[in-house]
Design an enzyme around this catalytic site. Structure first.
Site, PDB file in Angstrom:
ATOM      1  N   VAL A  17      58.906  21.741 -39.796  1.00 31.43           N
ATOM      2  CA  VAL A  17      60.246  21.803 -39.199  1.00 31.43           C
ATOM      3  C   VAL A  17      61.214  20.770 -39.790  1.00 31.43           C
ATOM      4  O   VAL A  17      62.429  20.920 -39.647  1.00 31.43           O
ATOM      5  CB  VAL A  17      60.221  21.666 -37.650  1.00 31.43           C
ATOM      6  CG1 VAL A  17      59.492  22.825 -37.011  1.00 31.43           C
ATOM      7  CG2 VAL A  17      59.639  20.324 -37.222  1.00 31.43           C
ATOM      8  N   ALA A  34      64.175   5.707 -31.468  1.00 28.82           N
ATOM      9  CA  ALA A  34      65.491   6.119 -31.988  1.00 28.82           C
ATOM     10  C   ALA A  34      65.532   7.638 -32.133  1.00 28.82           C
ATOM     11  O   ALA A  34      66.523   8.282 -31.774  1.00 28.82           O
ATOM     12  CB  ALA A  34      65.757   5.452 -33.332  1.00 28.82           C
ATOM     13  N   GLY A  58      55.121  22.982 -33.257  1.00 27.32           N
ATOM     14  CA  GLY A  58      53.960  22.118 -33.019  1.00 27.32           C
ATOM     15  C   GLY A  58      53.108  22.659 -31.893  1.00 27.32           C
ATOM     16  O   GLY A  58      52.686  21.920 -31.002  1.00 27.32           O
ATOM     17  N   ASN A 110      59.056  21.013 -29.850  1.00 30.80           N
ATOM     18  CA  ASN A 110      57.997  20.092 -29.407  1.00 30.80           C
ATOM     19  C   ASN A 110      57.389  19.271 -30.550  1.00 30.80           C
ATOM     20  O   ASN A 110      56.857  18.191 -30.302  1.00 30.80           O
ATOM     21  CB  ASN A 110      56.900  20.913 -28.710  1.00 30.80           C
ATOM     22  CG  ASN A 110      55.623  20.131 -28.531  1.00 30.80           C
ATOM     23  OD1 ASN A 110      55.508  19.314 -27.618  1.00 30.80           O
ATOM     24  ND2 ASN A 110      54.654  20.333 -29.425  1.00 30.80           N
ATOM     25  N   SER A 154      50.124  23.963 -32.180  1.00 27.90           N
ATOM     26  CA  SER A 154      48.707  24.040 -32.546  1.00 27.90           C
ATOM     27  C   SER A 154      47.819  23.094 -31.742  1.00 27.90           C
ATOM     28  O   SER A 154      46.619  23.323 -31.605  1.00 27.90           O
ATOM     29  CB  SER A 154      48.550  23.729 -34.041  1.00 27.90           C
ATOM     30  OG  SER A 154      49.187  22.509 -34.357  1.00 27.90           O
ATOM     31  N   ARG A 155      48.410  22.002 -31.240  1.00 31.80           N
ATOM     32  CA  ARG A 155      47.593  20.969 -30.587  1.00 31.80           C
ATOM     33  C   ARG A 155      48.348  20.375 -29.408  1.00 31.80           C
ATOM     34  O   ARG A 155      49.546  20.576 -29.262  1.00 31.80           O
ATOM     35  CB  ARG A 155      47.298  19.819 -31.565  1.00 31.80           C
ATOM     36  CG  ARG A 155      46.503  20.216 -32.758  1.00 31.80           C
ATOM     37  CD  ARG A 155      46.121  18.996 -33.599  1.00 31.80           C
ATOM     38  NE  ARG A 155      47.198  18.512 -34.441  1.00 31.80           N
ATOM     39  CZ  ARG A 155      47.727  17.289 -34.345  1.00 31.80           C
ATOM     40  NH1 ARG A 155      47.274  16.429 -33.448  1.00 31.80           N
ATOM     41  NH2 ARG A 155      48.702  16.907 -35.147  1.00 31.80           N
ATOM     42  N   SER A 184      61.155  11.639 -25.089  1.00 32.40           N
ATOM     43  CA  SER A 184      60.075  10.759 -24.631  1.00 32.40           C
ATOM     44  C   SER A 184      60.694   9.692 -23.736  1.00 32.40           C
ATOM     45  O   SER A 184      61.867   9.325 -23.921  1.00 32.40           O
ATOM     46  CB  SER A 184      59.410  10.073 -25.823  1.00 32.40           C
ATOM     47  OG  SER A 184      58.597   9.005 -25.366  1.00 32.40           O
ATOM     48  N   TYR A 238      60.457   5.796 -33.594  1.00 37.61           N
ATOM     49  CA  TYR A 238      60.165   6.878 -32.643  1.00 37.61           C
ATOM     50  C   TYR A 238      61.179   6.894 -31.494  1.00 37.61           C
ATOM     51  O   TYR A 238      61.705   7.945 -31.124  1.00 37.61           O
ATOM     52  CB  TYR A 238      58.743   6.683 -32.112  1.00 37.61           C
ATOM     53  CG  TYR A 238      58.242   7.757 -31.189  1.00 37.61           C
ATOM     54  CD1 TYR A 238      57.789   8.977 -31.672  1.00 37.61           C
ATOM     55  CD2 TYR A 238      58.177   7.530 -29.805  1.00 37.61           C
ATOM     56  CE1 TYR A 238      57.309   9.958 -30.810  1.00 37.61           C
ATOM     57  CE2 TYR A 238      57.704   8.499 -28.943  1.00 37.61           C
ATOM     58  CZ  TYR A 238      57.257   9.712 -29.446  1.00 37.61           C
ATOM     59  OH  TYR A 238      56.787  10.675 -28.585  1.00 37.61           O
ATOM     60  N   ILE A 286      51.029  10.676 -22.013  1.00 37.57           N
ATOM     61  CA  ILE A 286      50.270  11.919 -21.807  1.00 37.57           C
ATOM     62  C   ILE A 286      49.014  11.918 -22.677  1.00 37.57           C
ATOM     63  O   ILE A 286      49.074  11.524 -23.856  1.00 37.57           O
ATOM     64  CB  ILE A 286      51.138  13.161 -22.184  1.00 37.57           C
ATOM     65  CG1 ILE A 286      52.531  13.098 -21.532  1.00 37.57           C
ATOM     66  CG2 ILE A 286      50.414  14.461 -21.826  1.00 37.57           C
ATOM     67  CD1 ILE A 286      52.564  13.106 -20.022  1.00 37.57           C
ATOM     68  N   LYS A 307      63.825   9.841 -30.457  1.00 41.44           N
ATOM     69  CA  LYS A 307      63.789  10.503 -29.145  1.00 41.44           C
ATOM     70  C   LYS A 307      65.078  10.265 -28.353  1.00 41.44           C
ATOM     71  O   LYS A 307      65.486  11.114 -27.560  1.00 41.44           O
ATOM     72  CB  LYS A 307      62.565  10.030 -28.357  1.00 41.44           C
ATOM     73  CG  LYS A 307      61.233  10.454 -28.993  1.00 41.44           C
ATOM     74  CD  LYS A 307      61.116  11.961 -29.128  1.00 41.44           C
ATOM     75  CE  LYS A 307      59.748  12.411 -29.582  1.00 41.44           C
ATOM     76  NZ  LYS A 307      59.646  13.876 -29.697  1.00 41.44           N
TER      77      LYS A 307
HETATM   78  P1  NAP Z   1      50.054  15.741 -31.092  1.00 45.35           P
HETATM   79  O1  NAP Z   1      48.867  16.004 -30.256  1.00 45.35           O
HETATM   80  O2  NAP Z   1      49.988  14.720 -32.170  1.00 45.35           O
HETATM   81  O3  NAP Z   1      50.565  17.140 -31.714  1.00 45.35           O
HETATM   82  C1  NAP Z   1      51.689  17.154 -32.528  1.00 45.35           C
HETATM   83  C2  NAP Z   1      52.055  18.580 -32.858  1.00 45.35           C
HETATM   84  O4  NAP Z   1      53.244  18.544 -33.683  1.00 45.35           O
HETATM   85  C3  NAP Z   1      50.985  19.294 -33.672  1.00 45.35           C
HETATM   86  O5  NAP Z   1      50.913  20.637 -33.244  1.00 45.35           O
HETATM   87  C4  NAP Z   1      51.533  19.233 -35.098  1.00 45.35           C
HETATM   88  O6  NAP Z   1      51.160  20.337 -35.893  1.00 45.35           O
HETATM   89  C5  NAP Z   1      53.018  19.311 -34.842  1.00 45.35           C
HETATM   90  N1  NAP Z   1      53.811  18.799 -35.964  1.00 45.35           N
HETATM   91  C6  NAP Z   1      53.860  17.531 -36.452  1.00 45.35           C
HETATM   92  N2  NAP Z   1      54.710  17.474 -37.494  1.00 45.35           N
HETATM   93  C7  NAP Z   1      55.203  18.727 -37.666  1.00 45.35           C
HETATM   94  C8  NAP Z   1      56.122  19.307 -38.571  1.00 45.35           C
HETATM   95  N3  NAP Z   1      56.729  18.577 -39.522  1.00 45.35           N
HETATM   96  N4  NAP Z   1      56.393  20.640 -38.481  1.00 45.35           N
HETATM   97  C9  NAP Z   1      55.795  21.396 -37.516  1.00 45.35           C
HETATM   98  N5  NAP Z   1      54.913  20.901 -36.623  1.00 45.35           N
HETATM   99  C10 NAP Z   1      54.620  19.576 -36.705  1.00 45.35           C
HETATM  100  O7  NAP Z   1      51.306  15.294 -30.180  1.00 45.35           O
HETATM  101  P2  NAP Z   1      51.566  15.522 -28.619  1.00 45.35           P
HETATM  102  O8  NAP Z   1      51.099  14.318 -27.910  1.00 45.35           O
HETATM  103  O9  NAP Z   1      51.107  16.853 -28.212  1.00 45.35           O
HETATM  104  O10 NAP Z   1      53.169  15.454 -28.615  1.00 45.35           O
HETATM  105  C11 NAP Z   1      53.981  16.621 -28.581  1.00 45.35           C
HETATM  106  C12 NAP Z   1      55.427  16.188 -28.399  1.00 45.35           C
HETATM  107  O11 NAP Z   1      55.565  15.422 -27.199  1.00 45.35           O
HETATM  108  C13 NAP Z   1      55.934  15.291 -29.538  1.00 45.35           C
HETATM  109  O12 NAP Z   1      57.295  15.570 -29.801  1.00 45.35           O
HETATM  110  C14 NAP Z   1      55.791  13.903 -28.951  1.00 45.35           C
HETATM  111  O13 NAP Z   1      56.673  12.989 -29.547  1.00 45.35           O
HETATM  112  C15 NAP Z   1      56.133  14.169 -27.494  1.00 45.35           C
HETATM  113  N6  NAP Z   1      55.623  13.171 -26.574  1.00 45.35           N
HETATM  114  C16 NAP Z   1      54.287  12.931 -26.440  1.00 45.35           C
HETATM  115  C17 NAP Z   1      53.853  11.963 -25.544  1.00 45.35           C
HETATM  116  C18 NAP Z   1      52.397  11.644 -25.334  1.00 45.35           C
HETATM  117  O14 NAP Z   1      52.110  10.690 -24.573  1.00 45.35           O
HETATM  118  N7  NAP Z   1      51.461  12.374 -25.914  1.00 45.35           N
HETATM  119  C19 NAP Z   1      54.783  11.212 -24.816  1.00 45.35           C
HETATM  120  C20 NAP Z   1      56.128  11.477 -24.976  1.00 45.35           C
HETATM  121  C21 NAP Z   1      56.543  12.453 -25.851  1.00 45.35           C
HETATM  122  P3  NAP Z   1      49.947  20.315 -36.991  1.00 45.35           P
HETATM  123  O15 NAP Z   1      48.764  19.731 -36.313  1.00 45.35           O
HETATM  124  O16 NAP Z   1      49.796  21.753 -37.339  1.00 45.35           O
HETATM  125  O17 NAP Z   1      50.424  19.488 -38.130  1.00 45.35           O
END
Ligand code: NAP
Length: 246
Positions: free
Chosen positions: A63, A156, A11, A89, A13-14, A141, A154, A187, A158
């Site tokens: 994944v 569960a 993940g 990630n 890409s973003r 998380s 979610y 975040i 994490k």
């Molecule tokens: P995001 O901006 O929604 O980005 C999610 C990333 O995961 C994207 O690059 C997406 O790729 C990739 N992804 C989703 N499903 C996938 C799959 N089946 N196979 C491969 N890649 C996949 O999320 P984020 O906020 O950056 O979160 C990143 C991580 O941190 C996650 O595990 C999230 O649960 C955790 N987290 C985030 C926060 C927060 O506040 N943002 C808080 C706690 C934990 P594509 O776009 O290419 O599909």
């Protein structure tokens, strides 16, 4: 700090994953940027790394699919000859109250966040065991620690990542591999952009440091855990959450 190391960021890409990929590359690592649907964004991350003199390549792969995860790990290992760092990630949310949550919403989140982590761990372990070294960082998380209404699926997934991290850390420690988890708080990314202003304001009141975290807060913690500076840390959950989980 990471010169000569090969890293995979799922993940990448973003959002947080993008920043992790850029940060690890900035510290000298070669980075495999995995993505699922965002091809152009993943290629933009790779191009940014290459422009700054680094080495990176994008890899499509869902994944949550056991065989695709295997292909991802195998391809990266063939291309770069080793894998030193795995950052699990990739993650999704499908929020709903339990009473309204569909089986599909539950399964999608568990399959991506928990099984996706297992799939990558499973395939990378053989490589790291042979190398007798490795750094694994799993993205959990804060809600996997303290729970959150509307996120039964979610939280569960994490919490499962935390259990997996601790068990695996015990299994592979004798081979020089460390396994840690990061539990980010709230975040600023596309994942949290979808929340209403009302929900965001309510969440902010629960953060002692009084602000949302940014992607660099997480990426720098990943870089530290991936480095030799963290060689005596394993099986830990580092909360990077502005104090939300105190
Ligand atoms: P995001 O901006 O929604 O980005 C999610 C990333 O995961 C994207 O690059 C997406 O790729 C990739 N992804 C989703 N499903 C996938 C799959 N089946 N196979 C491969 N890649 C996949 O999320 P984020 O906020 O950056 O979160 C990143 C991580 O941190 C996650 O595990 C999230 O649960 C955790 N987290 C985030 C926060 C927060 O506040 N943002 C808080 C706690 C934990 P594509 O776009 O290419 O599909």
């Amino acid at each position: 700090m990471l010169t000569g190391k090969v890293a995979i960021v799922t993940g990448g890409s973003r959002g947080i994953g993008r920043e992790i990929a850029l940060t690890l590359a900035g510290y000298g690592a070669t980075v495999a940027v995995n993505y699922c649907g965002s091809k152009e964004k993943a290629e933009a991350v790779v191009n940014e790394i290459i422009k700054k003199g680094g080495t990176a390549k994008a890899y499509q792969g869902d994944v949550s699919d056991f065989e695709k995860a295997k292909e991802l790990i195998t391809e990266v290992s063939k291309e770069f000859g080793r894998i030193d760092i795995l950052v699990n990630n990739a993650g999704i949310t499908r929020d709903n109250l339990l009473m309204k949550m569909s089986e599909e919403e539950f399964d999608q989140v568990i399959n991506t966040n928990l099984k996706g982590t297992f799939n990558c761990l499973k395939h990378v372990t053989r490589i790291m065991l042979k190398q007798r070294s490795g750094r694994i960082i799993n993205m959990s998380s804060i809600v996997g620690v303290i729970g959150n209404a509307g996120q039964v699926n979610y939280s569960a997934s994490k919490a499962g990542v935390i259990g997996m991290t601790k068990s695996m850390a015990r299994e592979v420690a004798s081979r020089g591999i460390t396994v840690n988890a990061i539990a980010p708080g709230f975040i600023q990314t596309e994942m949290t952009d979808v929340l209403s202003d009302e929900v965001k304001e309510k969440l902010l009141t629960k953060i002692p440091l009084g602000r949302m975290g940014n992607v660099a807060d997480i990426a720098e913690t990943v870089a530290f855990l991936a480095s030799d500076k963290a060689s005596y840390i394993t099986g830990q959950v580092i909360q990077v959450d502005g104090g939300m989980g105190i």
